[in-house]
Each structure stands twice: as structure tokens, then as C-alpha cells.
Design an enzyme around this catalytic site. Structure first.
Site, PDB file in Angstrom:
ATOM      1  N   ARG A 138      38.141  32.265  41.246  1.00 44.71           N
ATOM      2  CA  ARG A 138      37.663  33.609  41.556  1.00 44.71           C
ATOM      3  C   ARG A 138      37.373  33.689  43.052  1.00 44.71           C
ATOM      4  O   ARG A 138      36.935  32.691  43.658  1.00 44.71           O
ATOM      5  CB  ARG A 138      36.388  33.928  40.769  1.00 44.71           C
ATOM      6  CG  ARG A 138      36.630  34.236  39.294  1.00 44.71           C
ATOM      7  CD  ARG A 138      37.349  35.569  39.077  1.00 44.71           C
ATOM      8  NE  ARG A 138      37.509  35.893  37.669  1.00 44.71           N
ATOM      9  CZ  ARG A 138      38.602  35.658  36.941  1.00 44.71           C
ATOM     10  NH1 ARG A 138      39.659  35.079  37.480  1.00 44.71           N
ATOM     11  NH2 ARG A 138      38.652  36.022  35.675  1.00 44.71           N
ATOM     12  N   HIS A 175      46.312  38.078  42.544  1.00 43.42           N
ATOM     13  CA  HIS A 175      45.671  37.681  41.278  1.00 43.42           C
ATOM     14  C   HIS A 175      46.715  37.621  40.140  1.00 43.42           C
ATOM     15  O   HIS A 175      46.557  38.263  39.109  1.00 43.42           O
ATOM     16  CB  HIS A 175      44.515  38.643  40.929  1.00 43.42           C
ATOM     17  CG  HIS A 175      43.551  38.074  39.931  1.00 43.42           C
ATOM     18  ND1 HIS A 175      42.195  38.281  39.987  1.00 43.42           N
ATOM     19  CD2 HIS A 175      43.752  37.296  38.828  1.00 43.42           C
ATOM     20  CE1 HIS A 175      41.595  37.670  38.975  1.00 43.42           C
ATOM     21  NE2 HIS A 175      42.537  37.057  38.246  1.00 43.42           N
TER      22      HIS A 175
END
Ligand code: NDP
Ligand code: OXD
Length: 319
Positions: free
Chosen positions: A234, A282
Site C-alpha cells: 500500500r 495499482h
């Protein structure tokens, strides 16, 4: 008795999920018992009828509208976006996704990025742009040390794939691990020893209060000079300013980032054009709807049979 599903996500493809779940759950009448948030907001009979929520980055506060929830099923691996919602009802079990296709795709991403740096393709890419023909010295794979932060489902699989190439692999986790072929470190006290012996750092940690900002000025300085960083965990696990400083000073030779503090990465971010950073949006491993649907269907059945579902999140540890 409640027996409805509610789908809560602003960016997961609801039509594809519905299509994949219908054959996986033939016992459910999707025309009657599958609801989509926020379309169903305010319909009292629907709110009362829902026992399971399928969510991906759900709107904060949405879950509290379903008083008969028995479980929440996350449509991805990381649950940070759910647990940061203060209103999440902690008495409701939260289930995350573990799926072989998701794991496979992540390992492909990590292997690609490790080889990219190890084989100096980032430099050859620049050389091509400058029409430069030159052979660079190649380090032996057996001498290259890859350190994986997070030896969970994804970290162990990536480690196994990388070890087939002959890399020296180390892993860092919260609890002690014994994985064949991987030198394992665990806990805060061992972090510095793990970092010291890592040429290519891979982050596959979940985002929790402990792992937020874990790759910062101090920890980066513990990596050997010329190390590389790959982050597919993350964005908030890396202090982006500290990384930029370390890249500019040359202490870090390159970074491959798939996740960012702000997503989408703002168009004016200097990260986009940084010569030592490769950016992906992502996508290290996008949930495969068709593969995950089977898994999720099995968990729905277990919950409704009153059995303990697979892949429960531990609220105490936040992952
Ligand atoms: P797991 O829960 O299986 O593994 C997490 C690992 O991190 C475990 O080894 C755990 O240690 C370790 N860990 C957690 N907290 C700490 C800590 N404080 N200190 C040291 N180690 C810690 O998760 P997955 O492997 O399935 O997924 C990892 C993350 O990858 C997800 O949470 C998500 O954020 C990210 N992800 C990113 C994707 C992308 O496309 N970029 C796609 C999918 C996931 P222990 O084993 O001791 O519990
Ligand atoms: C996940 C992700 O956590 O896609 O599954 O990031």
C-alpha cells in the site's frame, strides 16, 4: 431469516461480479436477493433482508444500514480501506480474499520487477532512448539478495518463484516463520538485520498502524547503498518524500511503485517523471472476478451453514 446479498463498492465492476456469482451460487435468486448500494438505500425490507455484504472500498458508514449482517466479504486482499471506517461493526466477521489467480498475478509482477532491476533493464531502457549501445556488467543472481517484507500468502509465493531463479531470499514478518529456502526475520528488533542484507526490497505488507510509513528515512538508510525498492503493498507504507530524497542522493538506485499515498497518482506528481521510478496504476494483481467468485461462493455457503468461513481478518492485528 435474512438471506440477501448487498454489493457495496464505487469502483468494482458490479455487472461482472453478478455474472460470475450467478453460476457459482445457483441456490440464490439473484433477481430478488442481490442488491446494489446505494440503489437500495432507504428500502427497509431490503436492509432487513441482507445477511452478507460484498464490498470493495465501501463508502464509510454504508454497512451500518444492514442490521442483520452476519459477515462482510472483501473483494480484494487488503482490508485497510474497511478498517479505517470508524463505524465498521467489529462484531461482524470480516473475510478477505485469498485466491490462487490473485496470488499468481502478484508473483508475476514481483518476478518481473526484480528481474527488471537485477538485469538492469531500467538502464538499458534509458540507453535505448539515447541510442547508446553498451554492455553493462551483470551481477550473479546467486549473489543478489531479495528481501520480502510480508511473508504471508503473497510474499511466500513470490519468494518461491524468485528462489527458482537462484536469488538469495529473506523475508520479514510479524511472527516467526520457517519456510524452506527463505531466511526468515520477524519483529521490529530484527528489521535492521533484514534490511542490511537486502539488495532488492519488496513490500507486500498489509497497511496497519504498525506498517504505515515503515519505509522511511531511517529504514531506507539501513539498506545497502544502491538498493532497489518495489512496493506492491500500500502507498502509505512508504514515506514518498524520504524515498525521493534517497533516490536523488543515489542511496536507492531505483524504485518500482504500484501503490501510492494518493490514488490515482495526481497528474502533477513528480513521481510520474522521475527517471529512477517506474509507475504502475495499482495493477500488480487485479482481482480475477471469475476465479474469486468460486471462493466467495464457498464462504457464503459456510456462513449460512453457521460454519467458520475461511480467511477471517484478525481485528486486533488489522489484517
Ligand atoms: P497476508 O495477511 O497473507 O500476509 C501479510 C504478511 O505481512 C504476513 O506475513 C504478516 O506477518 C506480515 N505483517 C503484518 N504486519 C506486520 C508487522 N507489523 N510487522 C511485520 N510483518 C507484518 O496478506 P497477503 O499476502 O494476502 O497480502 C498482503 C497485502 O498485499 C495486502 O494487504 C494488500 O495491501 C496488498 N495487495 C496489493 C495488491 C496490488 O495490486 N498492489 C493486490 C493484492 C494485495 P505474519 O505472517 O507474522 O502474520
Ligand atoms: C487488493 C488490491 O488488496 O487489489 O486486493 O490491492
Amino acid at each position: 431469516m435474512a438471506n440477501g446479498l448487498v454489493f457495496i463498492s464505487s469502483d468494482a465492476p458490479v455487472d461482472r461480479w453478478r455474472k460470475a456469482l450467478i453460476p457459482a451460487l445457483p441456490e440464490i435468486d439473484f433477481s430478488h436477493d442481490f442488491h446494489v448500494w446505494p440503489d437500495c438505500f432507504g428500502a427497509n425490507d431490503i436492509s432487513m433482508n441482507v445477511d452478507i455484504a460484498l464490498v470493495w472500498r465501501p463508502e464509510p458508514g454504508a454497512l451500518k444500514h444492514f442490521p442483520n449482517l452476519k459477515a462482510v466479504i472483501n473483494l480484494g486482499a487488503g482490508v485497510d480501506a474497511i478498517l479505517t471506517d470508524e463505524t465498521y461493526p467489529k462484531n461482524i466477521p470480516l473475510i478477505r480474499l485469498i485466491d490462487p489467480t490473485l496470488t499468481q498475478h502478484m508473483s508475476e509482477f514481483i518476478v518481473h520487477k526484480v528481474l527488471h532491476f537485477h538485469r538492469k533493464f531500467h538502464i538499458y531502457d534509458q540507453m535505448q532512448r539515447n541510442h547508446k549501445w553498451q554492455e553493462l556488467r551483470q551481477d550473479d543472481t546467486q549473489q543478489k539478495r531479495v528481501g520480502i517484507m510480508g511473508l504471508g500468502t503473497l510474499g511466500v509465493d513470490a519468494a518461491r518463484h524468485l528462489s527458482h531463479f537462484g536469488f538469495k531470499i529473506a523475508g520479514w514478518s510479524r511472527t516467526e516463520k520457517h519456510v524452506f529456502g527463505i531466511e526468515s526475520f520477524h519483529g521490529q528488533d530484527s528489521l535492521k538485520y533484514f534490511l542490511k542484507s537486502t539488495d532488492i526490497l519488496v513490500c507486500l505488507l498489509p497497511l496497519t498502524t504498525e506498517t504505515r510509513d515503515i519505509i522511511n528515512k531511517n529504514t531506507i538508510s539501513q539498506l545497502p547503498a544502491g538498493a532497489y525498492i518495489i512496493n506492491a503493498g500500500r502507498g502509505h507504507q512508504i514515506n514518498e518524500n524520504d524515498l525521493l530524497s534517497a533516490l536523488d542522493s543515489g542511496h536507492i538506485a531505483g524504485a518500482a511503485l504500484d501503490v501510492f499515498c494518493t490514488e490515482p497518482l495526481p497528474t502533477n506528481s513528480i513521481i510520474w517523471d522521475h527517471p529512477k521510478i517506474t509507475v504502475t496504476p495499482h495493477i500488480a494483481s487485479i482481482t480475477s472476478v471469475s476465479s474469486a467468485a468460486k471462493n466467495i461462493a464457498e464462504n457464503i455457503r459456510q456462513i449460512r451453514r453457521g460454519q467458520t468461513p475461511n480467511n477471517l481478518v484478525n481485528f486486533k492485528f488489522g489484517y
